[in-house]
Write an enzyme that holds these catalytic residues in place. Structure first.
Site, short mmCIF file in Angstrom:
data_model
loop_
_atom_site.label_atom_id
_atom_site.label_comp_id
_atom_site.label_asym_id
_atom_site.label_seq_id
_atom_site.Cartn_x
_atom_site.Cartn_y
_atom_site.Cartn_z
N GLY A 103 94.85 72.40 2.16
CA GLY A 103 95.98 73.13 2.34
C GLY A 103 96.93 72.33 1.64
O GLY A 103 97.06 71.15 1.68
N ARG A 158 90.51 75.95 -2.45
CA ARG A 158 89.24 75.55 -1.46
C ARG A 158 88.19 76.21 -2.61
O ARG A 158 88.24 77.24 -3.19
CB ARG A 158 89.13 76.30 -0.35
N ASP A 185 91.41 66.35 5.61
CA ASP A 185 89.98 66.15 6.16
C ASP A 185 88.98 66.37 5.34
O ASP A 185 88.30 65.61 4.76
CB ASP A 185 90.12 66.54 7.30
N ASP A 198 99.29 68.46 9.22
CA ASP A 198 98.72 68.31 10.69
C ASP A 198 98.56 66.89 10.97
O ASP A 198 98.61 66.62 12.21
CB ASP A 198 97.05 68.53 10.33
N ASP A 239 96.38 64.60 11.06
CA ASP A 239 95.23 64.30 11.88
C ASP A 239 94.18 63.45 10.94
O ASP A 239 92.96 63.52 11.36
CB ASP A 239 94.48 65.50 11.93
N ARG A 265 95.91 72.79 13.21
CA ARG A 265 94.25 72.72 13.38
C ARG A 265 93.96 72.47 14.64
O ARG A 265 94.54 72.63 15.56
CB ARG A 265 93.65 72.19 12.23
P1 ADP Z 1 91.69 70.07 3.80
O1 ADP Z 1 91.81 69.03 2.63
O2 ADP Z 1 93.14 70.79 3.69
O3 ADP Z 1 91.21 69.67 5.09
P2 ADP Z 1 89.52 72.02 3.28
O4 ADP Z 1 88.80 71.44 4.47
O5 ADP Z 1 89.47 73.31 3.12
O6 ADP Z 1 91.08 71.19 3.13
O7 ADP Z 1 88.72 71.18 2.13
C1 ADP Z 1 89.22 71.26 0.67
C2 ADP Z 1 88.02 71.28 -0.24
O8 ADP Z 1 87.30 69.87 -0.18
C3 ADP Z 1 86.80 72.21 0.09
O9 ADP Z 1 87.39 73.62 -0.55
C4 ADP Z 1 85.74 71.70 -0.67
O10 ADP Z 1 85.93 72.06 -2.25
C5 ADP Z 1 85.92 70.34 -0.49
N1 ADP Z 1 85.20 69.88 0.76
C6 ADP Z 1 85.37 69.95 2.02
N2 ADP Z 1 84.22 69.80 2.66
C7 ADP Z 1 83.52 69.18 1.81
C8 ADP Z 1 81.95 68.64 2.05
N3 ADP Z 1 81.41 68.58 3.31
N4 ADP Z 1 81.25 68.43 0.86
C9 ADP Z 1 81.95 68.63 -0.35
N5 ADP Z 1 83.17 68.98 -0.47
C10 ADP Z 1 83.87 69.47 0.53
#
Ligand code: ADP
Length: 326
Positions: free
Chosen positions: A14, A75, A106, A131, A133, A175
């Site tokens: 995000g 993403r 996260d 967030d 968080d 979230r």
């Molecule tokens: P944010 O960083 O805002 O929490 P996301 O949860 O959508 O956003 O995560 C962003 C990107 O980080 C995902 O699209 C993916 O490429 C990578 N990512 C998230 N979780 C994992 C994971 N468990 N293993 C590998 N890459 C991950």
């Protein structure tokens, strides 16, 4: 451990206001320390599609005040697989990138942690999320700006709520964290906040109604954190319509406008400090840590700690809101 000569920088997940200030800080601090910088576009996807450009100081001119991220964000599903991460690593090698700075939330830092372990790449994370968080930092890049956007919106909603004697449920982002809702409620003078942290403990709507808010007020605003745990603003509005049909209820979902806008002074300074500290960390041979701020001091938080722990919300804030909304 080799000496780092070239740093790759990306924004992922995000978007958050202040990400550009962080990109600027990382780039300039790296160049100041004699490192080469490569900007990776669209988060981890840019490592897979080879969307990478060398960044000089001018690439980050005139961006400190801009919302969003000039590097774009995405993403990326492929990066969640070992095959995808292998491609990402090979791209890094081709470009001579030997360390990464990841600005994101996260999920992005979870990805960084796995990638760092799998391919022995030094990764430094910056907390970029509205967030707030992430554990181990008092605040995250974008949080203060989003909070101020919420205040601006709630102040306006207050005018119509007062004029019509209405009960408004205003849904805000976050979230599964209630920082925006709770602090937004305190700062806007709202009557209550419904947050995920306490959703399983008490019926927060019941508490609010029982507090007798109608005795002293004709209009009320309740901030609701978006979350499956709370059920969101619509859920509460429906409940009130059914259980208390005498109230004139409305819902406003603030949505993505909370993500945009020029970052506040607080977020620009935070992003500048954290960005510069990310390069300090690389120069000190640190790896696999998130840079945070605690009690106005820069701290290094291991990814495992930043990601795994839930950031606690202060009960004191709940008490302040309760006491001041009579
Ligand atoms: P944010 O960083 O805002 O929490 P996301 O949860 O959508 O956003 O995560 C962003 C990107 O980080 C995902 O699209 C993916 O490429 C990578 N990512 C998230 N979780 C994992 C994971 N468990 N293993 C590998 N890459 C991950």
């Amino acid at each position: 451990m080799g000496i780092v000569k070239c740093v790759g920088i990306l924004t992922s997940g995000g978007d958050a206001p202040g990400m550009n200030a962080a990109i600027r800080a990382v780039t300039r601090a790296a160049i100041y320390n004699g490192l080469q910088v490569k900007g990776i576009y669209r988060g981890y996807r840019g490592l897979i599609t080879d969307d990478i450009v060398e960044f000089k100081s001018q690439n980050v001119s005139n961006i400190i005040q801009l919302g969003g991220t000039i590097l774009k964000t995405a993403r990326c599903k492929e990066f969640t697989t070992p095959e995808g991460r292998k491609v990402a690593y090979e791209t890094m090698q081709r470009h001579g990138i030997d360390a990464l700075v990841i600005i994101g939330g996260d999920g992005s830092l979870t990805g960084a942690r796995i990638f760092a372990q799998e391919h022995n790449v030094p990764c430094i994370g910056l907390p970029g999320t509205i967030d707030n968080d992430l554990y181990g930092t008092d605040t995250t890049i974008g949080y203060d700006t989003a909070l101020n956007t919420i205040l601006d919106a709630v102040d306006k909603i207050r005018d119509t709520a007062t004029s019509h004697d209405r009960l408004f449920f205003v849904e805000v982002m976050g979230r599964d964290a209630g920082f925006l809702a709770l602090n937004g409620a305190i700062a806007s003078g709202a009557e209550a906040a419904i947050i995920p942290e306490f959703s399983t403990e008490v019926d927060q709507l019941e508490e609010f109604i029982k507090s007798g808010f109608r005795k002293s007020k004709n209009s009320s605003i309740v901030l609701v954190a978006e979350s499956e745990l709370t059920g969101g603003a619509m859920h509460y509005a429906e409940r009130v319509k059914n259980e208390y049909p005498q109230y004139d209820v409305r819902v406003t979902i603030l949505g993505h406008l909370q993500r945009g806008g020029s970052p506040t002074a607080h977020d620009r300074i935070l992003a500048s400090r954290l960005g510069a500290a990310a390069i300090d960390a690389i120069m000190e041979d640190q790896r696999n840590v998130m840079i945070g701020i605690e009690n106005d001091e820069v701290v290094y938080v291991p990814f495992s700690k930043a990601i795994k722990n839930d950031k606690p919300i202060k009960r004191e804030l709940v008490n302040v809101l309760r006491a001041l909304s009579i």
